[in-house]
Design a protein around this motif. Sequence first.
Motif, PDB file in Angstrom:
ATOM      1  N   CYS A  83      -5.924   3.698   3.422  1.00  9.82           N
ATOM      2  CA  CYS A  83      -5.255   4.466   2.370  1.00  9.82           C
ATOM      3  C   CYS A  83      -5.248   5.950   2.695  1.00  9.82           C
ATOM      4  O   CYS A  83      -4.245   6.644   2.454  1.00  9.82           O
ATOM      5  CB  CYS A  83      -5.929   4.209   1.025  1.00  9.82           C
ATOM      6  N   ARG A  84      -6.344   6.448   3.266  1.00 11.59           N
ATOM      7  CA  ARG A  84      -6.385   7.868   3.662  1.00 11.59           C
ATOM      8  C   ARG A  84      -5.337   8.148   4.735  1.00 11.59           C
ATOM      9  O   ARG A  84      -4.653   9.180   4.693  1.00 11.59           O
ATOM     10  CB  ARG A  84      -7.773   8.240   4.179  1.00 11.59           C
ATOM     11  N   ARG A  85      -5.214   7.254   5.700  1.00 13.91           N
ATOM     12  CA  ARG A  85      -4.238   7.448   6.772  1.00 13.91           C
ATOM     13  C   ARG A  85      -2.808   7.441   6.227  1.00 13.91           C
ATOM     14  O   ARG A  85      -2.001   8.321   6.557  1.00 13.91           O
ATOM     15  CB  ARG A  85      -4.403   6.351   7.828  1.00 13.91           C
ATOM     16  N   ILE A  86      -2.496   6.467   5.372  1.00 14.76           N
ATOM     17  CA  ILE A  86      -1.148   6.380   4.808  1.00 14.76           C
ATOM     18  C   ILE A  86      -0.849   7.607   3.952  1.00 14.76           C
ATOM     19  O   ILE A  86       0.241   8.183   4.019  1.00 14.76           O
ATOM     20  CB  ILE A  86      -1.011   5.088   3.980  1.00 14.76           C
ATOM     21  N   ILE A 133      -9.870   5.983  -4.426  1.00 12.28           N
ATOM     22  CA  ILE A 133      -9.136   5.179  -3.449  1.00 12.28           C
ATOM     23  C   ILE A 133      -9.143   5.844  -2.081  1.00 12.28           C
ATOM     24  O   ILE A 133      -9.383   5.193  -1.050  1.00 12.28           O
ATOM     25  CB  ILE A 133      -7.697   4.941  -3.944  1.00 12.28           C
ATOM     26  N   LEU A 134      -8.910   7.150  -2.038  1.00 15.61           N
ATOM     27  CA  LEU A 134      -8.881   7.844  -0.750  1.00 15.61           C
ATOM     28  C   LEU A 134     -10.271   7.949  -0.131  1.00 15.61           C
ATOM     29  O   LEU A 134     -10.414   7.892   1.093  1.00 15.61           O
ATOM     30  CB  LEU A 134      -8.267   9.229  -0.921  1.00 15.61           C
ATOM     31  N   GLU A 150       2.312   9.933   5.065  1.00  8.71           N
ATOM     32  CA  GLU A 150       3.505   9.659   4.269  1.00  8.71           C
ATOM     33  C   GLU A 150       3.712  10.751   3.210  1.00  8.71           C
ATOM     34  O   GLU A 150       2.751  11.332   2.709  1.00  8.71           O
ATOM     35  CB  GLU A 150       3.377   8.298   3.563  1.00  8.71           C
ATOM     36  N   PHE A 151       4.968  10.986   2.864  1.00  8.12           N
ATOM     37  CA  PHE A 151       5.297  11.934   1.800  1.00  8.12           C
ATOM     38  C   PHE A 151       6.264  11.320   0.795  1.00  8.12           C
ATOM     39  O   PHE A 151       6.867  12.026  -0.005  1.00  8.12           O
ATOM     40  CB  PHE A 151       5.892  13.215   2.398  1.00  8.12           C
ATOM     41  N   ASP A 152       6.421   9.995   0.857  1.00  2.00           N
ATOM     42  CA  ASP A 152       7.327   9.317  -0.059  1.00  2.00           C
ATOM     43  C   ASP A 152       6.775   9.361  -1.481  1.00  2.00           C
ATOM     44  O   ASP A 152       5.558   9.389  -1.693  1.00  2.00           O
ATOM     45  CB  ASP A 152       7.527   7.855   0.346  1.00  2.00           C
ATOM     46  N   ALA A 205       0.814  -1.215   0.000  1.00  2.00           N
ATOM     47  CA  ALA A 205       0.000   0.000   0.000  1.00  2.00           C
ATOM     48  C   ALA A 205       0.846   1.264   0.000  1.00  2.00           C
ATOM     49  O   ALA A 205       0.576   2.205  -0.760  1.00  2.00           O
ATOM     50  CB  ALA A 205      -0.941  -0.006   1.203  1.00  2.00           C
ATOM     51  N   ARG A 206       1.869   1.316   0.845  1.00  2.00           N
ATOM     52  CA  ARG A 206       2.682   2.527   0.917  1.00  2.00           C
ATOM     53  C   ARG A 206       3.411   2.792  -0.402  1.00  2.00           C
ATOM     54  O   ARG A 206       3.536   3.935  -0.836  1.00  2.00           O
ATOM     55  CB  ARG A 206       3.689   2.418   2.071  1.00  2.00           C
TER      56      ARG A 206
END
Length: 266
Positions: A206-209, A199-200, A213-215, A172-173
Amino acid sequence: MDGESISRLLRAWRGRIDARTVPELRGLFPRPGRRLSQAHVARMTGVSEGWYRALEAGRRQDFSESFLLRVAQALRLSEAETLTLFLAVCGRRPPETGRDHSDLPRGVKALLEQQVSYPAYLSDVAWNVVAANSLMGEWFPWVRRPRPNLMRWTLLHPEAREQMLDWEDSCARIYLAMLRVAANSNPGNGELRALVEEILDSDADCRRIWAEEFDVVEHRDGHVFRLRLPYHGSAEIRVTSHVLLPIQRPDLRFVFITPADGWAGV
């Protein structure tokens, strides 16, 4: 030198068009002669003559994609010529325009169909799976469903979380980081934008990740991940994904999956 080069090309492309054959110029007075002028191109693209002249002189580099596409249409540019125009003026490829995936290049299609050792598939810029070999369908039956989409299945379908082991960290990430790159690289692509929103909107994980995350990840070529598929009797396997870009269709990804540990029985 870059401006001089594209200037020569633009003049040559304009010079090969007979203005008398251009439908957009019919009814003008005085009637155009054979020579297609800068003023004619400006009229056909909806800008001032000075604006188009700046493009042809190579003096500016802040022209919009929509204007460059109109220039390409007005000058009857081929796909390769349009690519040259965009690369010379703004340093990037022209936006994708929803190409028909039913006419895949024969070589690419043959390579996919003749790949009998490993699963392989073709996906477009929005991760729609447009073609897959038989083994891909056996490993992942979802590709045989109507309008299969890798991101939609991987991030939203419950079976993906059972079959893609360590789903959040190794799947997911990475996939969301790929979506972040794609969405920023193609801001005008409505399908990509809608996919991210779907998806969000649909999944809390997925919303939390996405929020924490900013990758950013451009592709998953060489990515090793673990699977537990019904095709292998639900035994755990490790595989590597390989991503290639067909030179005839850079809007597609050719992806195939190979064993990471030298296991047999593919």
